[in-house]
Design a protein around this motif. Structure first.
Motif, mmCIF file in Angstrom:
data_model
loop_
_atom_site.group_PDB
_atom_site.id
_atom_site.type_symbol
_atom_site.label_atom_id
_atom_site.label_comp_id
_atom_site.label_asym_id
_atom_site.label_seq_id
_atom_site.Cartn_x
_atom_site.Cartn_y
_atom_site.Cartn_z
ATOM 1 N N ALA A 189 61.926 56.392 23.316
ATOM 2 C CA ALA A 189 61.359 57.732 23.491
ATOM 3 C C ALA A 189 62.006 58.467 24.659
ATOM 4 O O ALA A 189 62.323 59.662 24.568
ATOM 5 N N ALA A 190 62.212 57.773 25.776
ATOM 6 C CA ALA A 190 62.816 58.420 26.943
ATOM 7 C C ALA A 190 64.237 58.894 26.638
ATOM 8 O O ALA A 190 64.634 60.002 27.017
ATOM 9 N N THR A 191 65.006 58.068 25.941
ATOM 10 C CA THR A 191 66.386 58.448 25.604
ATOM 11 C C THR A 191 66.425 59.612 24.634
ATOM 12 O O THR A 191 67.158 60.589 24.831
ATOM 13 N N TYR A 192 65.641 59.525 23.570
ATOM 14 C CA TYR A 192 65.703 60.570 22.543
ATOM 15 C C TYR A 192 65.155 61.895 23.049
ATOM 16 O O TYR A 192 65.641 62.960 22.653
ATOM 17 N N ALA A 193 64.148 61.860 23.922
ATOM 18 C CA ALA A 193 63.642 63.107 24.500
ATOM 19 C C ALA A 193 64.744 63.814 25.269
ATOM 20 O O ALA A 193 64.923 65.039 25.165
ATOM 21 N N SER A 194 65.490 63.061 26.046
ATOM 22 C CA SER A 194 66.581 63.651 26.813
ATOM 23 C C SER A 194 67.658 64.205 25.887
ATOM 24 O O SER A 194 68.186 65.299 26.110
ATOM 25 N N ALA A 195 67.973 63.451 24.826
ATOM 26 C CA ALA A 195 69.011 63.897 23.900
ATOM 27 C C ALA A 195 68.576 65.130 23.126
ATOM 28 O O ALA A 195 69.335 66.105 23.006
ATOM 29 N N TYR A 196 67.363 65.111 22.578
ATOM 30 C CA TYR A 196 66.884 66.250 21.802
ATOM 31 C C TYR A 196 66.862 67.525 22.645
ATOM 32 O O TYR A 196 67.172 68.619 22.167
ATOM 33 N N GLY A 197 66.474 67.394 23.915
ATOM 34 C CA GLY A 197 66.418 68.558 24.791
ATOM 35 C C GLY A 197 67.746 68.928 25.399
ATOM 36 O O GLY A 197 67.840 69.895 26.149
ATOM 37 N N ARG A 198 68.778 68.148 25.098
ATOM 38 C CA ARG A 198 70.132 68.374 25.622
ATOM 39 C C ARG A 198 70.140 68.395 27.150
ATOM 40 O O ARG A 198 70.777 69.246 27.789
ATOM 41 N N TYR A 199 69.437 67.436 27.737
ATOM 42 C CA TYR A 199 69.369 67.345 29.188
ATOM 43 C C TYR A 199 70.536 66.536 29.735
ATOM 44 O O TYR A 199 71.090 65.667 29.064
ATOM 45 N N GLY A 200 70.874 66.803 30.981
ATOM 46 C CA GLY A 200 71.897 66.033 31.664
ATOM 47 C C GLY A 200 71.275 64.982 32.558
ATOM 48 O O GLY A 200 70.046 64.824 32.631
ATOM 49 N N ALA A 201 72.116 64.245 33.261
ATOM 50 C CA ALA A 201 71.631 63.219 34.192
ATOM 51 C C ALA A 201 70.773 63.872 35.273
ATOM 52 O O ALA A 201 71.112 64.926 35.816
ATOM 53 N N GLY A 202 69.644 63.254 35.589
ATOM 54 C CA GLY A 202 68.752 63.771 36.621
ATOM 55 C C GLY A 202 67.875 64.919 36.178
ATOM 56 O O GLY A 202 67.187 65.516 37.011
ATOM 57 N N GLU A 203 67.843 65.229 34.868
ATOM 58 C CA GLU A 203 67.087 66.385 34.386
ATOM 59 C C GLU A 203 65.957 66.010 33.429
ATOM 60 O O GLU A 203 65.374 66.866 32.783
ATOM 61 N N HIS A 204 65.634 64.746 33.300
ATOM 62 C CA HIS A 204 64.687 64.320 32.270
ATOM 63 C C HIS A 204 63.364 65.064 32.394
ATOM 64 O O HIS A 204 62.802 65.186 33.485
ATOM 65 N N PRO A 205 62.818 65.564 31.269
ATOM 66 C CA PRO A 205 61.597 66.372 31.347
ATOM 67 C C PRO A 205 60.363 65.581 31.754
ATOM 68 O O PRO A 205 59.358 66.175 32.156
ATOM 69 N N CYS A 206 60.409 64.263 31.666
ATOM 70 C CA CYS A 206 59.266 63.430 32.045
ATOM 71 C C CYS A 206 59.592 62.530 33.225
ATOM 72 O O CYS A 206 58.940 61.494 33.435
ATOM 73 N N ALA A 207 60.595 62.894 33.993
ATOM 74 C CA ALA A 207 60.932 62.231 35.265
ATOM 75 C C ALA A 207 61.414 60.805 35.089
ATOM 76 O O ALA A 207 61.292 59.992 36.010
ATOM 77 N N TYR A 208 61.972 60.464 33.939
ATOM 78 C CA TYR A 208 62.605 59.164 33.779
ATOM 79 C C TYR A 208 64.066 59.240 34.204
ATOM 80 O O TYR A 208 64.718 60.283 34.081
ATOM 81 N N SER A 209 64.574 58.157 34.703
ATOM 82 C CA SER A 209 65.987 58.069 35.067
ATOM 83 C C SER A 209 66.436 56.627 34.874
ATOM 84 O O SER A 209 65.648 55.763 34.468
ATOM 85 N N TYR A 210 67.691 56.357 35.196
ATOM 86 C CA TYR A 210 68.273 55.044 34.942
ATOM 87 C C TYR A 210 69.063 54.619 36.165
ATOM 88 O O TYR A 210 69.708 55.434 36.824
ATOM 89 N N SER A 211 68.990 53.333 36.454
ATOM 90 C CA SER A 211 69.649 52.805 37.642
ATOM 91 C C SER A 211 70.172 51.415 37.353
ATOM 92 O O SER A 211 69.644 50.699 36.484
ATOM 93 N N ALA A 212 71.181 51.031 38.089
ATOM 94 C CA ALA A 212 71.577 49.632 38.067
ATOM 95 C C ALA A 212 70.453 48.805 38.692
ATOM 96 O O ALA A 212 69.647 49.307 39.489
ATOM 97 N N ALA A 213 70.379 47.545 38.297
ATOM 98 C CA ALA A 213 69.344 46.660 38.822
ATOM 99 C C ALA A 213 69.905 45.820 39.958
ATOM 100 O O ALA A 213 70.984 45.238 39.835
ATOM 101 N N ALA A 214 69.179 45.771 41.052
ATOM 102 C CA ALA A 214 69.545 44.891 42.157
ATOM 103 C C ALA A 214 69.197 43.452 41.795
ATOM 104 O O ALA A 214 68.656 43.163 40.722
ATOM 105 N N ALA A 215 69.480 42.535 42.683
ATOM 106 C CA ALA A 215 69.245 41.115 42.411
ATOM 107 C C ALA A 215 67.780 40.813 42.119
ATOM 108 O O ALA A 215 67.467 39.896 41.353
ATOM 109 N N ASP A 216 66.865 41.608 42.689
ATOM 110 C CA ASP A 216 65.440 41.385 42.464
ATOM 111 C C ASP A 216 64.921 42.147 41.249
ATOM 112 O O ASP A 216 63.711 42.176 40.984
ATOM 113 N N GLY A 217 65.817 42.785 40.498
ATOM 114 C CA GLY A 217 65.420 43.524 39.311
ATOM 115 C C GLY A 217 65.018 44.953 39.581
ATOM 116 O O GLY A 217 64.808 45.735 38.638
ATOM 117 N N LYS A 218 64.912 45.342 40.835
ATOM 118 C CA LYS A 218 64.534 46.708 41.180
ATOM 119 C C LYS A 218 65.769 47.604 41.202
ATOM 120 O O LYS A 218 66.897 47.125 41.261
#
Length: 614
Positions: A398-427
């Motif tokens: 849902a998070a991915t498709y919402a961003s795609a359907y709305g033609r959003y760029g990185a850092g623009e998600h309408p529901c404040a979701y984003s993506y990050s690399a995971a550190a050793a502790d998973g955060k």
């Protein structure tokens, strides 16, 4: 739809193979669309210990849970990146377990020496390029020219359909052309300012396959499906047609003495599964005789006027964890005993939010279950949806498709979701060079997975409103604010239309599909196509769910059968008809196969429909 690579087993149209050039010429005229320009052309040779179909790995290495090694883990060469990508693509789609039948009862794993041609393509008006790739086996015969066009399932990379279209076409000496249809595994590290080159190797400069707009102002990880700004699903059909155009141009280069290769003199099939099946059906509606026939498996296809699949996905993200407590005998994994506490808590939260009724968990679960049933989800599909629920795939999708359907760029998600690399502790943290180097080969195209996590920007309010993020995603399907209107416009752009008349089409779907439910997709598309006069056959497969790869789990192979055998059978039957019109095309079938459980799969268990004239 897609399954993140973090769950190791997560989870084409075949342009008709040519019987002979004269037959294809008599049957088709050349479409008049202008030929696109392709950039970053590459030609590579794959023979000996590096073939087209398995990159020299063979069945045993494809079955291995250990990925093919990179000599330098931080900087693989192109051959290493390709080999691991092919390994990952096979494991994400096909059931390769001993006794599962692949390569024995159905499918092909024989080495196929030949050449690859690849390039970047661009849909007119798109911000970002996408990948196209042609495989030409050495036994390709220009006098019996044939081309199979396919699109990756889910959001996978360029080899995402190799176990489907590659396995079937290369065995027949046909070329196969792939498209990642504007998604794929070209992740971009916004902190390191690094992406991937045309050959799949990591780099921070040069002609990268994806560099998001305004990358300098963002942090974390961006990926093409969510952050290209292009809503690729709206153009899936054009992506597949463009793949055909690339394939024909590449064949001109491969066999200049036999050029030109055109739709009029080259038998062309379209074939794909899941999102790739959706691309097949979207290509079928495009004017012009680009294809001789199409085969679409478990297609993700939405029909105008009916609730879109995004509506089901967001409803499932909210309700299914609770609803599953009302269903007995769920498939495992996930282990129900471990999941039950979290699902019980979800019921309580839903009750507090007024989204379910009932004074105890059992009543609340039944309320959630009934809402999903009212939306059209069968109990069998709900049961098969256990896997997606247990691994939080509904929210990821849902998070991915919402961003795609709305033609959003990185850092623009309408529901404040984003993506990050995971550190050793998973955060959330920064990616190491070693993790980043594996993305192109192993990422599924939708995080989480492969060292990338989904970050919920609503977490600060989670104590007071634990459903804030999910409710926001759900509201985009029905709300009136600017973000919802933007997303719904993108959903409308992706709705399927009827295919052109006279094009043979076979649609195959598992009745138990829990990710792309048959009742919400193929059951709606087939009547639409028939009302428009389409020549379409519909195979509905009992005991069929969405992911053949899940049959590696004992509990799944006791319940379900693989769907790829039906793809290959339909392609065989369509091919036979094109070779000899006296052989009938496939007809509608309700297929009643028997799962193999722990015994080796036998072809008779599959109950594959026969056709007259065989």
């Amino acid at each position: 739809m897609n399954i993140p690579r973090s769950v190791t087993l997560l989870c084409a149209a075949l342009p008709l193979l040519s019987g002979c050039v004269s037959v294809a010429s008599a049957a088709k005229r050349s479409p008049s669309a202008a030929a696109p320009v392709f950039e970053q052309w590459r030609e590579t040779r794959h023979r000996g210990n590096d073939d087209l179909l398995t990159a020299g790995l063979g069945l045993d290495a494809l079955r291995s849970t250990t990925a093919p090694a990179f000599a330098n883990p931080a900087q693989p060469n192109a051959e290493e990146a390709r080999r691991r990508a092919i390994w990952s693509s096979w494991r994400g789609i096909a059931d390769l377990t001993p006794g599962g039948g692949f390569g024995e009862v159905y499918g092909n794993l024989h080495a196929a020496p030949g050449r690859e041609f690849s390039a970047y393509a661009r849909i007119p008006g798109a911000r970002q390029p996408h990948r196209v790739l042609l495989q030409v086996p050495d036994n390709f015969d220009p006098q019996r020219r044939c081309l199979v066009a396919t699109a990756s399932s889910g959001s996978r990379g360029i080899y995402g359909a190799i176990s489907v279209a590659g396995s079937w076409s290369l065995a027949r000496g046909c070329a196969v052309v792939y498209t990642d249809k504007g998604a794929g595994s070209d992740y971009y590290d916004l902190d390191a300012k690094a992406g991937f080159q045309a050959d799949g190797t990591p780099a921070s400069q040069g002609a990268l396959a994806f560099v998001p707009t305004d990358a300098e102002a963002s942090h974390g990880v961006a990926f093409k499906h969510a952050h290209s700004g292009d809503n690729p699903e709206a153009d899936w059909g054009r992506h597949l047609v463009q793949a055909v155009q690339f394939g024909l141009q590449a064949l001109d280069r491969a066999y200049p003495q036999s050029a030109p290769f055109t739709p009029a003199n080259t038998r062309t099939l379209g074939a794909g599964v899941s999102n790739g099946g959706g691309a097949v059906l979207r290509a079928a509606e495009i004017e012009g005789d680009w294809f001789d026939a199409m085969v679409a498996g478990e297609p993700n296809v939405s029909v105008a006027g009916a609730p879109p699949l995004y509506d089901f996905v967001t409803q499932s993200a909210l309700l299914m964890p609770c609803a599953l407590l009302a269903i007995d005998d769920l498939p495992q994994p996930p282990m129900q005993a471990q999941a039950a506490p979290a699902w019980t808590q979800r019921c309580s939260i839903l009750k507090s939010a007024g989204l379910v009724q009932g004074e105890d968990t059992a009543a609340q679960a039944q309320s959630a279950r009934q809402q999903l049933a009212d939306a059209g989800l069968s109990e069998a599909a709900l049961r098969a949806g256990t896997f997606s629920t247990g691994f939080d795939l509904w929210r990821a999708i849902a998070a991915t498709y919402a961003s795609a359907y709305g033609r959003y760029g990185a850092g623009e998600h309408p529901c404040a979701y984003s993506y990050s690399a995971a550190a050793a502790d998973g955060k959330p943290g920064r990616a190491t060079a070693e993790v980043r180097a594996s993305w192109w080969s192993e990422a599924s195209g939708i995080p989480p997975g492969s060292g990338v996590v989904l970050v919920d920007g609503n977490a600060a309010q989670s104590a007071d409103d634990p459903l804030r993020g999910l409710n926001c995603l759900r509201a985009l399907a029905s709300g009136d604010d600017a973000g919802a209107k933007r997303v719904r416009a993108g959903i409308a752009d992706a709705a399927a239309k009827a295919p052109r008349r006279g094009l043979p089409i076979v649609v195959i779907h598992g009745i138990d599909d829990g990710l792309v439910p048959i009742s919400m997709t193929s059951d709606r598309y087939v009547p639409l196509a028939r009302a428009a006069g389409a020549q379409i056959a519909y195979w509905r497969v009992a005991n069929g769910q969405h992911f053949d790869s899940l049959l590696a789990f004992p509990d799944y192979r006791k319940r379900y059968v693989p769907l790829l055998p039906y793809m290959f059978a339909a392609l065989d039957q369509v091919w036979d008809h094109l070779e000899d019109p006296a052989r009938a095309l496939p007809q509608d079938a309700l297929i009643q196969p028997t799962p193999r459980a722990e015994a080796p799969l036998q072809r008779a268990q599959l109950s594959i429909p026969a056709v007259s004239g065989r």
